[in-house]
Every structure is written in structure tokens, then in C-alpha cells.
Design a protein around this motif. Structure first.
Motif, PDB file in Angstrom:
ATOM      1  N   PRO A  34      25.059 -15.607   4.249  1.00 48.28           N
ATOM      2  CA  PRO A  34      25.516 -16.659   5.270  1.00 48.28           C
ATOM      3  C   PRO A  34      24.433 -16.588   6.332  1.00 48.28           C
ATOM      4  O   PRO A  34      23.994 -15.568   6.628  1.00 48.28           O
ATOM      5  CB  PRO A  34      26.861 -16.299   6.006  1.00 48.28           C
ATOM      6  N   ALA A  35      24.122 -17.492   7.095  1.00 47.66           N
ATOM      7  CA  ALA A  35      23.311 -17.230   8.301  1.00 47.66           C
ATOM      8  C   ALA A  35      24.275 -17.695   9.460  1.00 47.66           C
ATOM      9  O   ALA A  35      25.000 -18.528   9.595  1.00 47.66           O
ATOM     10  CB  ALA A  35      22.478 -18.571   8.466  1.00 47.66           C
ATOM     11  N   PRO A  36      24.649 -16.358   9.855  1.00 50.58           N
ATOM     12  CA  PRO A  36      26.031 -16.260  10.855  1.00 50.58           C
ATOM     13  C   PRO A  36      25.617 -17.004  12.106  1.00 50.58           C
ATOM     14  O   PRO A  36      26.874 -17.167  12.920  1.00 50.58           O
ATOM     15  CB  PRO A  36      26.409 -14.752  11.223  1.00 50.58           C
ATOM     16  N   LEU A  37      24.444 -17.323  12.714  1.00 49.06           N
ATOM     17  CA  LEU A  37      24.099 -17.686  13.913  1.00 49.06           C
ATOM     18  C   LEU A  37      23.218 -18.806  13.845  1.00 49.06           C
ATOM     19  O   LEU A  37      22.441 -18.834  12.943  1.00 49.06           O
ATOM     20  CB  LEU A  37      23.530 -16.687  14.900  1.00 49.06           C
ATOM     21  N   HIS A 232      29.721 -22.170  14.248  1.00 45.96           N
ATOM     22  CA  HIS A 232      29.173 -21.879  12.879  1.00 45.96           C
ATOM     23  C   HIS A 232      29.387 -20.474  12.420  1.00 45.96           C
ATOM     24  O   HIS A 232      28.595 -19.575  12.438  1.00 45.96           O
ATOM     25  CB  HIS A 232      27.576 -21.932  13.536  1.00 45.96           C
ATOM     26  N   LEU A 233      30.579 -20.314  12.363  1.00 45.84           N
ATOM     27  CA  LEU A 233      31.262 -19.001  12.025  1.00 45.84           C
ATOM     28  C   LEU A 233      31.273 -18.681  10.622  1.00 45.84           C
ATOM     29  O   LEU A 233      31.364 -19.394   9.551  1.00 45.84           O
ATOM     30  CB  LEU A 233      32.757 -19.014  12.248  1.00 45.84           C
ATOM     31  N   TRP A 236      32.102 -13.527   7.149  1.00 48.90           N
ATOM     32  CA  TRP A 236      32.429 -12.070   7.499  1.00 48.90           C
ATOM     33  C   TRP A 236      32.841 -11.849   8.878  1.00 48.90           C
ATOM     34  O   TRP A 236      33.246 -10.747   9.510  1.00 48.90           O
ATOM     35  CB  TRP A 236      31.244 -11.201   7.162  1.00 48.90           C
ATOM     36  N   ALA A 237      32.344 -13.137   9.777  1.00 50.40           N
ATOM     37  CA  ALA A 237      32.667 -12.810  11.309  1.00 50.40           C
ATOM     38  C   ALA A 237      33.964 -13.275  11.435  1.00 50.40           C
ATOM     39  O   ALA A 237      34.318 -12.950  12.868  1.00 50.40           O
ATOM     40  CB  ALA A 237      31.403 -13.763  12.007  1.00 50.40           C
ATOM     41  N   ARG A 239      36.850 -12.253  10.614  1.00 51.11           N
ATOM     42  CA  ARG A 239      37.749 -10.959  10.984  1.00 51.11           C
ATOM     43  C   ARG A 239      37.654 -10.613  12.264  1.00 51.11           C
ATOM     44  O   ARG A 239      38.848 -10.030  12.947  1.00 51.11           O
ATOM     45  CB  ARG A 239      37.428  -9.842   9.967  1.00 51.11           C
ATOM     46  N   PHE A 240      36.611 -11.170  13.119  1.00 53.11           N
ATOM     47  CA  PHE A 240      36.718 -10.661  14.595  1.00 53.11           C
ATOM     48  C   PHE A 240      37.850 -11.267  15.405  1.00 53.11           C
ATOM     49  O   PHE A 240      38.252 -10.911  16.166  1.00 53.11           O
ATOM     50  CB  PHE A 240      35.370 -10.623  15.124  1.00 53.11           C
ATOM     51  N   GLU A 241      37.774 -12.686  14.745  1.00 55.19           N
ATOM     52  CA  GLU A 241      38.697 -13.782  15.373  1.00 55.19           C
ATOM     53  C   GLU A 241      40.043 -13.222  15.480  1.00 55.19           C
ATOM     54  O   GLU A 241      41.061 -13.675  16.323  1.00 55.19           O
ATOM     55  CB  GLU A 241      38.378 -15.105  14.909  1.00 55.19           C
TER      56      GLU A 241
END
Ligand code: HEM
Ligand code: SF4
Ligand code: SF4
Lengths: 243, 509
Positions: A34-37, A232-233, A236-237, A239-241
Motif C-alpha cells: 500500500p501507499a500509506p500516505l 488515505h488510510l 496496516w495503519a 490498527r492505530f485507529e
């Protein structure tokens, strides 16, 4: 059936398999990461249509390279456009009847061969002569140019110097496609040409030739500039939420 | 002129591309972070014994998490278009400061352990084993990249060395080999709320002082509120704005603009830092933690909008990442972008005729504008691509009569870094900073010579700090660097300003 024909048949099945599976696997890897940002190099298009236009300009005109290095752009563009036409021209060996547009470009295809080799020579010269480019070059970078150059030269040889039986060559490749082998002419130049092409296909997925699929996955070029409008979540990111 | 224990380059009319000289910056390496700096960020205190294994593990992890990292490591064709684009190469001649060579430091290890060609034919494709020397070289040269993205503009595939540098720093952090400057600062933000570790009372003190100054100067009671619940706008600004010159003059300007527009606004102690060094070290988690302070402050104070002050990398995190990291912002007023840049705010107000200026207040200056890399190449202002170039210029031209751009190859998307971005603004990298500024200095010097430019405006706290410290090496004065909102502040005519001036004049008599 001669031994040679069998060897080349096996070689081309193998090369095709390596190319398709290798590049396919790599595309899968690119697509899956993924492109996380949001990181488009700005100014960037704010719509999907704009992104398609940007990508089109990059792929067809090498827009960024043009901004960056005019000589490299010239040699590189001439080489690629030459290569592109040459590849299209080669489609006639695989089609029966030959698709009309392919017929149409046949005459240009011949000049394209020269353009391609000239472009490669220019790129090779630059690699050798510009101290900075020499510094960043590994042996494989020179060899890649040599390989493509030899493919081009051996091809041109057959067009202009020692002709081969192209009807038979076509029958060989049509035969590969329809699983009915036919004899390959045993002309040395043709054999060299085809051997090098098979080698190119095999190293494609493990070399810098991955730039061809790579460019379409480059986040700095393929993202829409709309981060304030849309989140643009990445998976893998997420889980922080939840924390 | 400031003194240096290295040779300060001579300015040239045009920045020439030097022939490379190996190893000129091999000694440049910032202080390594101590356990106190690392552990609050969630990293091991010091270099772990099994760093070899952990490095490869971290690399593998990032390859799966960042498409940019994977695609860029695979796609470079060594065309060389980027080799003469980096200000650090142009200023130091060290070939490892050519963007592609910088990437290759990492790529050669990637190839060795993650690709077929590198595993079986390492010599052929320039793959190399991961050794302690390689690790140290990463530490050195990935701290010679300001993550300015200039290289990515010219690369045919948009390969962004900044992405590689961030990944490299993240890998180094995960094995306990982080950089002191960045990690110490991030630890301060986690604890106190800003990079400088300024507690709330100190900020309030400063703001009280500013209110008095502005009252004295203009006769108008402009407020600089802090932690006011129920204000409409949360104003987030780099903490340097609270104390350093010329930053603070810009902050005075923000207050005047907001006052004149009649909006209610407030700073926040909790979100007293716009900067986010989490980006520099490539750490999604730390960047998110720092960003969440802004969300919490917005919720606590019950604001409807968020506006950011002048800072380059802060604006990148704010514009491009904040929504993703700390959104959704559905509790804010949907009529405004979240967040907004102060230049967008001011330019809107100017267009609506809300602000009046006496442009002659800036007539003692001829200005030019330094596009900060992160604003220029990683963000936007307004709704059109390129607004990040036009809007600050429009604001400057609305408040100044004399404005000249620097050479086209050194501004807008092609702007040269100030030489101190990306977590390199530290005294232990002084030589790098002085040399990296060269292309920008050449361009500035040209407009100074040819057009009599006296001042250079910037909208970035790091640029301003770097310039004020380093331009004296080249014979300029530190006060030749100004904030954009300092110019606004000079020229703005506050409602009641004239009248109260008269009043105070009468009082004096
Ligand atoms: C989507 C298709 C493609 C695009 C957009 C593309 C674009 C580019 C660009 C912009 C460059 C840099 C300029 C240069 O050095 O020429 C380059 C380099 C190169 N490309 Fe491609 N390319 C594509 C497909 C291919 C294919 C199919 C091949 C060969 C089979 C190829 C072989 C090369 C080689 C060997 C280089 C390096 C040249 C050097 O060493 O200087 N490309 N490509
Ligand atoms: S991002 Fe900027 S500093 Fe880093 S390599 Fe590219 S041009 Fe140089
Ligand atoms: S411009 Fe891009 S492809 Fe060319 S050498 Fe630099 S990073 Fe590699």
C-alpha cells in the motif's frame, strides 16, 4: 524436426513463462504494497483524469526526464520510440492475417531499427563519458545496453545484409503459438538474434527493466492531489485507529 | 563573516555542476541519539547486538508497507538525470550525495538480500553485503539528505530519494541507531507539546509581551489568545514563532490579520507545535502521535477550524497527511479546508477586501521569495495546482511595492533547499549546511547584484533558522531574511489604528 528447432522452441516457451510469471509476480508485489500516505510530487493533478494525463505524458514523452536531462531525454526517447515501433513491426510474425495497422507501420519500422540503435549508442556514450553517470553505473548497466544493441544490430543485419527466410521464421512462431512445431532456419545471425531476445525476456523481471511496470505504480506520479478532501488510510495503519 | 573550520565555497554566477570528488563528506555524521532520546519514541536505546538481522527484518517490513520504497528500489535505470539536482552534491562534490548514489547505498543491500540477481550475481548488479561500514555510511549519507524532493521532479519515474532516506532512518531507528537532534526533539513534543520544550506559562508570557508591543506600536489591542475554549479557529504554528527572529515578527502578523478579520481564534499549549519531526525519521507511528495532539486540542477547545502558521515540513504533514493520520475532521466546519494555511487565509481576506495596507511601509526593501521545498513539491494552497507558488507571492505583492523572482531554475517546483531541512538543522552538521546552501546563495546573490534585492522572504521556520544562521558565512546579514507575515504586519492598517495614534499623540502633548 532438427535438434536446433527443439532447443529454440523450449527456450522460447521458457523465456515467455519467465517473463509473464516474473513480471506478473512483480506487478502483484507492487500492487499489494500500500501507499500509506499521499506523496504526489506537486504541483500535481487534482482529479483522476488529470493523473491519467500526467502518466500519459510521462510514458509517451518522458516529461520529467525532459525537464531533467535533455541529452539523455533525446537518446532515451529515440531509443524507446524506436523499440516500440520495432516491437509493433514484429507483431507480423505472430499474426495471420496481419492486423492492418501493423501492415501500415512496416516501412517506419525499418527506420525505427536504426533510431533504436542510434539511441542506444548515445546512451552508452553518455554512460561512459559523463563522470557522474559512470560513477553510478554497475556492469549490468553497460551490459543491458550492449544486449539491446546487439539485438538491434543483428536484426538490422538480417534486414539489410544477410536475409533469412522470414516465412519460415513466421511459421516457427505461429507454430509455437498453436503447439505445432515447424522448422526454424539455421542461419547464424537469426539464431544469435533470437537467443539474445530470449535472454532479454528472461532477465526482464530481475533487472532494472522493471521500470516499465514500475512507472505506473510510482506514488509520486500516480496519486491524485486531494489529501484534504479524502483520507488515505492504509490497511496496516488502521490498527492505530483502534487504540 | 562567520568563522568556519572548513572551506566556505565561493559564490558563482551560476551554479556549476562539479566533477565529483570522492569522500569529501564521508566524515559528516550527526550525533547519535542516546537511550533517553530513543526509548520515548518506542525504539531500542542503543544499537542492538543483532543489528544485522534486525536491519534486514526492518527492510523487509517496510518493503511490504510502502509501495514507494519497493517500486523505487526496483525501478531506477541509472539514467543519471538526478545526479546534478541535489544541492548537497552541488555544494560538496561528494558523489554519494548524488540522489541515485544515495539510494544505491541502500539499494545495494536490498539487491543482495532481496533480489535474485543480487543473491547470485552481486558483482554484476552492484549488490553488496550488509556490514558495519555500510551501516555507518547509511547513517552519514542519509543524514545528508534534506528530503527536499528536488530529485523526484526530474526523475522519469518520480523516484523520490526522500522516501528512501525516510525508510533508511526508520530502519536505523529500529536498530537503535537514531539521530540525536530529531529524536530528542520528538521526545520533547511527546512530553511537553513542542519542539523547544516550552511550557504553557512561558508561551503565555511571550504572548503577553507581544500584546503590549503591538498595542504600543499601533494603539490597537490585538489579542494573542492561548487555550481559549470555544474559539472558532485553532492556530497551530511552529514553536520557533514564539521566540526567534524573524519568526516572531511573522507571528505578530498572523495575529493582526486574524484580529482585523474579526474571527475568534486561539493558540493551544497542547498543540503548540506545527512541526512534526516524525516525518523526517520516516516513522508513521511517531508522526501520528505528534499529529494526534492537534486533534485532541481541537476537540478539547471545541474549535470549528484549524489554521497553520508558516512552516514548510509542517505544512506538508498538515496538508498531505493530517487528514489521514488524525482525521476524520467531521466535527469541524465543512465550509473550510482542514487545515488551512495562513497564506490561504490572508489571501482570501485580501481578495474579500477585508484588509487595508500601506504598502509604502515596506518601501525600504526589495524582496524576493524562497519557495520552501516541502511547500513547493509536496503540498498545495488554494484549489489549483501551483497555488503554493502563487498565493504567497500574491500576499507579498499585496503588501510590498518591490518584488523580484530569482532565476526560474531555482524557484517554484525547482526550488533549491535552504540546506537545513529534513532534520539537519543542527550545529553538528554545520559544514553540510554551509555547503548545501550554495545553489540558493548563488541565485540570491544574482538578484542582489542585478536587481538590488535587499530581503528574502520565506514561509518556513527551518528555512528561516537556517538562513539567519548560515547566510552570514556568505557576507549577508541575518536580518535580510523575513517572514511573509512580517511584511504583512509592517503594511497592515488596523481599524482604529490611525485614530488611536491621534489619541495617543494628544495624550502625549
Ligand atoms: C512503459 C514502457 C517504458 C517506459 C515509460 C520507459 C521509460 C524509460 C525512461 C524514461 C528511461 C530513462 C531514459 C533512458 O535512459 O533512456 C528508460 C531507460 C531504459 N529503458 Fe525504458 N521504458 C519503457 C519500456 C522499456 C522496455 C520494454 C525496455 C527493454 C526491453 C526498456 C529498456 C530500457 C533501458 C535498457 C534503459 C536504460 C538506458 C540506459 O542505460 O541509459 N524500456 N526507460
Ligand atoms: S531529496 Fe533533496 S536532499 Fe535528498 S537526495 Fe534528493 S535532492 Fe538531495
Ligand atoms: S533520475 Fe531516477 S531513474 Fe534516473 S538515475 Fe536518478 S533515480 Fe534513477
Amino acid at each position: 524436426m532438427s535438434f536446433l528447432t527443439v532447443v529454440y522452441a523450449v527456450l522460447f516457451y521458457l523465456a515467455t513463462a519467465v517473463l509473464v510469471v516474473g513480471v506478473g509476480r512483480k506487478i502483484y508485489v507492487f500492487a499489494k504494497a500500500p501507499a500509506p500516505l499521499k506523496i504526489p510530487t506537486t504541483p500535481a493533478p487534482t482529479t483522476q483524469t488529470g493523473v491519467i494525463m500526467r502518466m500519459f505524458r510521462e510514458v509517451v514523452f518522458f516529461e520529467s526526464l525532459f525537464k531533467g536531462a535533455k541529452w539523455t531525454w533525446l537518446f532515451g526517447w529515440v531509443f524507446h520510440m524506436g523499440l516500440f515501433l520495432v516491437l509493433l513491426r514484429h507483431a507480423r510474425y505472430f499474426q495471420d492475417p496481419v492486423f492492418f495497422p501493423i501492415e501500415l507501420i512496416q516501412p517506419f519500422g525499418i527506420y525505427a531499427g536504426f533510431a533504436m540503435v542510434a539511441g542506444l549508442a548515445g546512451l552508452f556514450g553518455r554512460r561512459l563519458l559523463v563522470d557522474r553517470v559512470r560513477y553510478i553505473s554497475a556492469p549490468s548497466d553497460y551490459l543491458m545496453l550492449v544486449l539491446l544493441g546487439l539485438i538491434g544490430l543483428s536484426g538490422l543485419m538480417m534486414t539489410f545484409v544477410v536475409h533469412t527466410d522470414i516465412i519460415a521464421v513466421k511459421q516457427f512462431f505461429r507454430g509455437l503459438m498453436t503447439l505445432s512445431l515447424s522448422e526454424l532456419p539455421a542461419d547464424p545471425i537469426l539464431l544469435v538474434h533470437l537467443m539474445l531476445v530470449a535472454l532479454l525476456m528472461i532477465i526482464f523481471p530481475i533487472s532494472k527493466l522493471l521500470h516499465a511496470p514500475g512507472i505506473f505504480f510510482s506514488p509520486t506520479r500516480n496519486q491524485v492531489d486531494n489529501p484534504r478532501e479524502q483520507r488515505h488510510l492504509a490497511e496496516w495503519a488502521k490498527r492505530f485507529e483502534q487504540q | 563573516m562567520a568563522k568556519a573550520d572548513f572551506e566556505v565555497p565561493e559564490l558563482q554566477e551560476y551554479t556549476e555542476v562539479p566533477k565529483y570528488v570522492e569522500g569529501t563528506m564521508a566524515h559528516s555524521s550527526p550525533y547519535v541519539a542516546k537511550p533517553d532520546h530513543n526509548t520515548p519514541l518506542g525504539f531500542p536505546g542503543e544499537l542492538v547486538p543483532d543489528w544485522h538481522e534486525k536491519t534486514l527484518e526492518a527492510m523487509g517490513d517496510l518493503l511490504g508497507k510502502y509501495r514507494s520504497f519497493q517500486v523505487y528500489l526496483d525501478s531506477c535505470v541509472k539514467c543519471g538525470a538526478c545526479t546534478d539536482k541535489c544541492h548537497y552534491y552541488l555544494g560538496t562534490s561528494d558523489p554519494k550525495n548524488m540522489p541515485v548514489a544515495r539510494q544505491d547505498l541502500l539499494r545495494k543491500v536490498y539487491r543482495r538480500y532481496f533480489t535474485f540477481a543480487g543473491k547470485y550475481f552481486p558483482k554484476l548488479v552492484g549488490a553488496a553485503d550488509l556490514t558495519r561500514e555500510v551501516l555507518d555510511e547509511w547513517y552519514s549519507y542519509f543524514h545528508q539528505c534534506s528530503q527536499c524532493r528536488r530529485c523526484s521532479v526530474f526523475c522519469p519515474y518520480g523516484i523520490d530519494t526522500a522516501e528512501i532516506s525516510m525508510a533508511a532512518r526508520e530502519i536505523l531507528d529500529r536498530i537503535g541507531y537514531g539521530q540525536k537532534y530529531c529524536n530528542e526533539i520528538i521526545a520533547k513534543v511527546h512530553k511537553v507539546g513542542n519542539n523547544l520544550g516550552m511550557p504553557g506559562p512561558a508561551i503565555r508570557d511571550t504572548l503577553d509581551g507581544l500584546e503590549e508591543d503591538v498595542l504600543e506600536e499601533t494603539g490597537v489591542a490585538v489579542k494573542y489568545p492561548l487555550d481559549v475554549k470555544g474559539a472558532d479557529i485553532l492556530f497551530v504554528t511552529p514553536s520557533a514563532d514564539f521566540f526567534a527572529e524573524p519568526h516572531i515578527d511573522g507571528l505578530i502578523g498572523y495575529g493582526k490579520v486574524l484580529h482585523e478579520c474579526g474571527v475568534s481564534w486561539t493558540f493551544s499549549t497542547k498543540a503548540s507545535e506545527a512541526g512534526n519531526f516524525g516525518m523526517f525519521i520516516g516513522s508513521y507511528e511517531n508522526m501520528r502521535r505528534v499529529s494526534m495532539r492537534i486533534r485532541e486540542a481541537a476537540i478539547d477547545l471545541g474549535v470549528k477550524r484549524i489554521v497553520f502558521g508558516e512552516c514548510g515540513h509542517a505544512w506538508r504533514v498538515a496538508y498531505a497527511f493530517l487528514n489521514t493520520l488524525a482525521g476524520p475532521w467531521d466535527f469541524l466546519d465543512p465550509n473550510y479546508p482542514v487545515p488551512q494555511h495562513i497564506c490561504e487565509f490572508t489571501w482570501d481576506a485580501i481578495q474579500q477586501g477585508k484588509l487595508k495596507f500601506d504598502k509604502s511601509a515596506n518601501d525600504d526593501k526589495v524582496l524576493t521569495f524562497h519557495d520552501s521545498c516541502n511547500v513547493a513539491r509536496a503540498t498545495r494552497m488554494g484549489d489549483k495546482p501551483g497555488g503554493q507558488f502563487e498565493i504567497p507571492r500574491n500576499v507579498i505583492k499585496a503588501v510590498c511595492n518591490n518584488y523580484v523572482d530569482m532565476e526560474a531554475d531555482t524557484i517554484k517546483e525547482r526550488t533549491f533547499c535552504c540546506g537545513g531541512g529534513g532534520g539537519l538543522l543542527t550545529d553538528d552538521l554545520m559544514e553540510l549546511r554551509v555547503k548545501g546552501i550554495v545553489p540558493r546563495m548563488n541565485a540570491l546573490n544574482n538578484v542582489v547584484q542585478e536587481h538590488g534585492v535587499t530581503h528574502m522572504a520565506a514561509i518556513c521556520a527551518i528555512c528561516k533558522s537556517q538562513f539567519t544562521k548560515v547566510i552570514p558565512y556568505y557576507g549577508f546579514e541575518m536580518d535580510q531574511i523575513v517572514s511573509v507575515h512580517q511584511l504583512v504586519s509592517n503594511a497592515i492598517l488596523l481599524t482604529g489604528q490611525g485614530e488611536s495614534d491621534d489619541d495617543s499623540d494628544e495624550d502625549d502633548e
